[in-house]
Design an enzyme around this catalytic site. Structure first.
Site, PDB file in Angstrom:
ATOM      1  N   HIS A 114      -4.537  37.458 -31.497  1.00  0.00           N
ATOM      2  CA  HIS A 114      -5.550  36.450 -31.156  1.00  0.00           C
ATOM      3  C   HIS A 114      -5.338  36.006 -29.715  1.00  0.00           C
ATOM      4  O   HIS A 114      -4.216  35.669 -29.326  1.00  0.00           O
ATOM      5  CB  HIS A 114      -5.440  35.241 -32.078  1.00  0.00           C
ATOM      6  CG  HIS A 114      -6.414  34.161 -31.723  1.00  0.00           C
ATOM      7  ND1 HIS A 114      -7.716  34.161 -32.171  1.00  0.00           N
ATOM      8  CD2 HIS A 114      -6.293  33.083 -30.912  1.00  0.00           C
ATOM      9  CE1 HIS A 114      -8.342  33.117 -31.666  1.00  0.00           C
ATOM     10  NE2 HIS A 114      -7.507  32.448 -30.899  1.00  0.00           N
ATOM     11  N   ASP A 193     -12.937  24.697 -40.670  1.00  0.00           N
ATOM     12  CA  ASP A 193     -12.849  24.889 -39.216  1.00  0.00           C
ATOM     13  C   ASP A 193     -14.235  24.919 -38.597  1.00  0.00           C
ATOM     14  O   ASP A 193     -14.438  24.406 -37.487  1.00  0.00           O
ATOM     15  CB  ASP A 193     -12.096  26.180 -38.877  1.00  0.00           C
ATOM     16  CG  ASP A 193     -11.993  26.356 -37.365  1.00  0.00           C
ATOM     17  OD1 ASP A 193     -11.375  25.474 -36.734  1.00  0.00           O
ATOM     18  OD2 ASP A 193     -12.562  27.310 -36.817  1.00  0.00           O
ATOM     19  N   ARG A 200     -15.839  18.955 -32.783  1.00  0.00           N
ATOM     20  CA  ARG A 200     -14.974  18.845 -31.590  1.00  0.00           C
ATOM     21  C   ARG A 200     -15.731  19.245 -30.339  1.00  0.00           C
ATOM     22  O   ARG A 200     -15.577  18.641 -29.277  1.00  0.00           O
ATOM     23  CB  ARG A 200     -13.752  19.755 -31.762  1.00  0.00           C
ATOM     24  CG  ARG A 200     -12.748  19.217 -32.761  1.00  0.00           C
ATOM     25  CD  ARG A 200     -11.733  20.277 -33.121  1.00  0.00           C
ATOM     26  NE  ARG A 200     -10.992  20.744 -31.965  1.00  0.00           N
ATOM     27  CZ  ARG A 200     -10.432  21.950 -31.872  1.00  0.00           C
ATOM     28  NH1 ARG A 200     -10.522  22.815 -32.855  1.00  0.00           N
ATOM     29  NH2 ARG A 200      -9.768  22.287 -30.788  1.00  0.00           N
ATOM     30  N   SER A 215      -6.862  25.023 -35.885  1.00  0.00           N
ATOM     31  CA  SER A 215      -8.090  25.806 -35.883  1.00  0.00           C
ATOM     32  C   SER A 215      -7.768  27.305 -35.831  1.00  0.00           C
ATOM     33  O   SER A 215      -8.289  28.103 -36.616  1.00  0.00           O
ATOM     34  CB  SER A 215      -8.935  25.390 -34.671  1.00  0.00           C
ATOM     35  OG  SER A 215      -9.998  26.269 -34.468  1.00  0.00           O
ATOM     36  N   LYS A 219      -7.453  30.147 -39.486  1.00  0.00           N
ATOM     37  CA  LYS A 219      -8.274  31.359 -39.614  1.00  0.00           C
ATOM     38  C   LYS A 219      -7.386  32.597 -39.728  1.00  0.00           C
ATOM     39  O   LYS A 219      -7.648  33.498 -40.511  1.00  0.00           O
ATOM     40  CB  LYS A 219      -9.214  31.474 -38.410  1.00  0.00           C
ATOM     41  CG  LYS A 219     -10.335  30.436 -38.474  1.00  0.00           C
ATOM     42  CD  LYS A 219     -11.228  30.466 -37.255  1.00  0.00           C
ATOM     43  CE  LYS A 219     -10.563  29.870 -36.051  1.00  0.00           C
ATOM     44  NZ  LYS A 219     -11.400  29.364 -35.000  1.00  0.00           N
TER      45      LYS A 219
HETATM   46  N1  URA Z   1     -10.150  28.883 -30.511  1.00  0.00           N
HETATM   47  C1  URA Z   1     -10.287  28.438 -31.781  1.00  0.00           C
HETATM   48  O1  URA Z   1     -10.548  29.201 -32.697  1.00  0.00           O
HETATM   49  N2  URA Z   1     -10.120  27.120 -32.008  1.00  0.00           N
HETATM   50  C2  URA Z   1      -9.808  26.236 -31.039  1.00  0.00           C
HETATM   51  O2  URA Z   1      -9.660  25.078 -31.321  1.00  0.00           O
HETATM   52  C3  URA Z   1      -9.672  26.717 -29.728  1.00  0.00           C
HETATM   53  C4  URA Z   1      -9.844  28.058 -29.498  1.00  0.00           C
END
Ligand code: URA
Length: 468
Positions: A114, A193, A200, A215, A219
């Site tokens: 990621h 999320d 947010r 967040s 995932k």
């Molecule tokens: N990427 C995400 O998936 N969540 C965040 O809060 C910031 C970047």
């Protein structure tokens, strides 16, 4: 007043019946979380109990929290933070807010990478098939562009027919048969999320380390991974502007990922300069293919190979980094990763004839314009933030969530720091929807490049590696 519990604080307030009637975040008579008390507790710096966080996320997912209270809670977290246990509780509650991917037992470890996002960062595209060609399974759930950072799904959707929205059963099927997939989160994965991130985004609470950790990791943990590589970017075009901010975020994610049972490490990489020499959705697909065909660019190929090597070591599929790197390089040079890429494209609905025809054509935008050097010397700066803004304004990124992306616009032939140039040499080529926007983009892009008499000190591709 960090470290106090909600229960400690409750003693300071007037008894039930007065106007400040409750601080404990449960209202027993209604049997669900009292969100106002939760907001007040966090506002005053209290530590929230795990059970309360779980209940709050369940309520948020079921849509029973009004937007204004959710916004206030996020702002309280933004200012007061969450400690490690609260962040872990939030992450796991968010992970469990929907379905997780379940894979059959298989000797091939499940891995993912990621990136926190940048300009020209297309590493995921060649990396997923490379990892699959090395005998790993890669259920890569990716996101879309927002602001100036590109989105993996938007890049892939520039390929004719490519499907990013797939049900969980099909995701598992493709991973089991091909070894990799790159797709979006299903409707039923981590819904908390989706709700929190959307809030947010419009309340100025995105840059909060515990909220970012929860967040991202919620995932990734929903993918049931064995190992996770995080690429945390720092610099002008990154979320985290400085190395120390990036390090803090990386350490928090590495610690929590490992605590939750996923072997996790992080790379800190520079995002003052774009990665590779092309940015923009379709142009990045073209550069992905160049990388898979061993035609560079050097920085992209190196980060892809290094990332693969780290995941081989992390999963015990290689005993040391040099050996892992050599195996990854061999798979890339042999064409095995390129074959996997095409298998993945076909499995995800690509019309391969149209794709090959577009690839042969190269750039697909109707108009282009060139930015050239006004003096000789060495490129000393190539500002990724300005490039990202220019691409977004050309239509390649989003100004709002509903913006329609133009897949063909972008910038390629980007001259990177250290390159020697003479007056009139190409610094970057802009691809645009029409002549007027191409010309405007040349002007806007010009300050991104600086030319000096001597080359700048070379910056390492990977500034740091964060281990647990
Ligand atoms: N990427 C995400 O998936 N969540 C965040 O809060 C910031 C970047």
């Amino acid at each position: 007043m960090p470290g106090r519990s909600v229960h400690d604080i409750a003693h300071r307030f007037p008894p039930p019946g007065s106007f400040r009637f409750a601080i404990h975040p449960r209202l027993p008579d209604r049997g669900r979380v009292n969100f106002l008390a939760l907001i007040e507790a966090k506002r005053d710096g209290a530590t929230l109990p795990e059970s309360t966080i779980r209940e709050a996320i369940a309520a948020c997912t079921s849509g029973t929290i009004p937007d204004y209270q959710l916004a206030a809670f996020l702002m309280a977290v933004y200012f007061k933070g969450l400690n490690t246990r609260e962040t872990a509780a939030l992450t796991l509650a968010m992970r469990d807010s929907g379905d997780r991917l379940h894979f059959p037992a298989d000797p091939r470890p499940l891995v993912d990478k990621h990136s926190t996002g940048g300009v020209g960062d297309k590493v995921s595209l060649p990396l997923a098939p490379l990892l699959a060609s090395l005998g790993l399974r890669v259920p890569m759930i990716s996101g879309r562009s927002l602001g100036i950072t590109g989105g993996t799904l938007d890049k892939l959707e520039s390929i004719p027919g490519f499907q990013t929205a797939l049900p969980a059963s099909r995701i598992v099927e493709i991973v089991q048969s091909i070894g990799c997939i790159i797709c979006g989160q299903t409707e039923r994965m981590v819904p908390a999320d989706r709700i929190l991130y959307a809030m947010r985004d419009v309340t100025g609470t995105v840059p909060s380390i515990p909220l970012i950790v929860a967040s991202i990791l919620s995932k990734k943990l929903a993918e049931s991974l064995d190992a996770l590589l995080l690429d945390v970017k720092f610099g002008g075009a990154a979320f985290m502007k400085t190395t120390s901010q990036a390090r803090e975020l990386a350490q928090a994610m590495v610690q929590l990922g490992n605590t939750c049972g996923t072997r996790t490490i992080a790379l800190l990489t520079d995002m003052d300069t774009p990665l590779g020499q092309a940015a923009g959705n379709w142009l990045e697909v073209c550069e992905t293919v160049a990388c898979l065909e061993n035609r560079g660019p050097a920085d992209l190929q190196e980060l892809v190979l290094q990332s693969a090597a780290h995941l081989l070591v992390l999963t015990g599929k290689a005993v040391d980094h040099p050996g892992a790197l050599a195996r990854a390089r061999e798979r890339l040079l042999s064409g095995a990763a390129l074959r996997k890429w095409e298998e993945m494209l076909a499995a995800q609905g690509t019309d391969l004839d149209r794709y090959h025809a577009l690839l042969a054509q190269g750039q697909t935008a109707p108009d282009s314009a060139c930015l050239t050097a006004t003096r000789g010397g060495f490129i000393s700066r190539c500002d990724a933030r300005i490039l990202g803004e220019v691409i977004r304004n050309l239509g390649g990124g989003r100004l709002t969530r509903d913006s329609i992306i133009n897949p063909s616009v972008g910038i390629d032939c980007i001259a990177k720091p250290g390159t020697a140039v003479r007056t009139g040499d190409l610094l970057a080529r802009i691809h645009a929807a029409d002549t007027a926007s191409a010309v405007a983009a040349v002007d806007a892009l010009s300050p991104a490049f600086q030319i000096a008499d001597a080359p700048p000190a070379p910056a390492p591709l990977i500034a740091e590696i964060i281990h647990p």
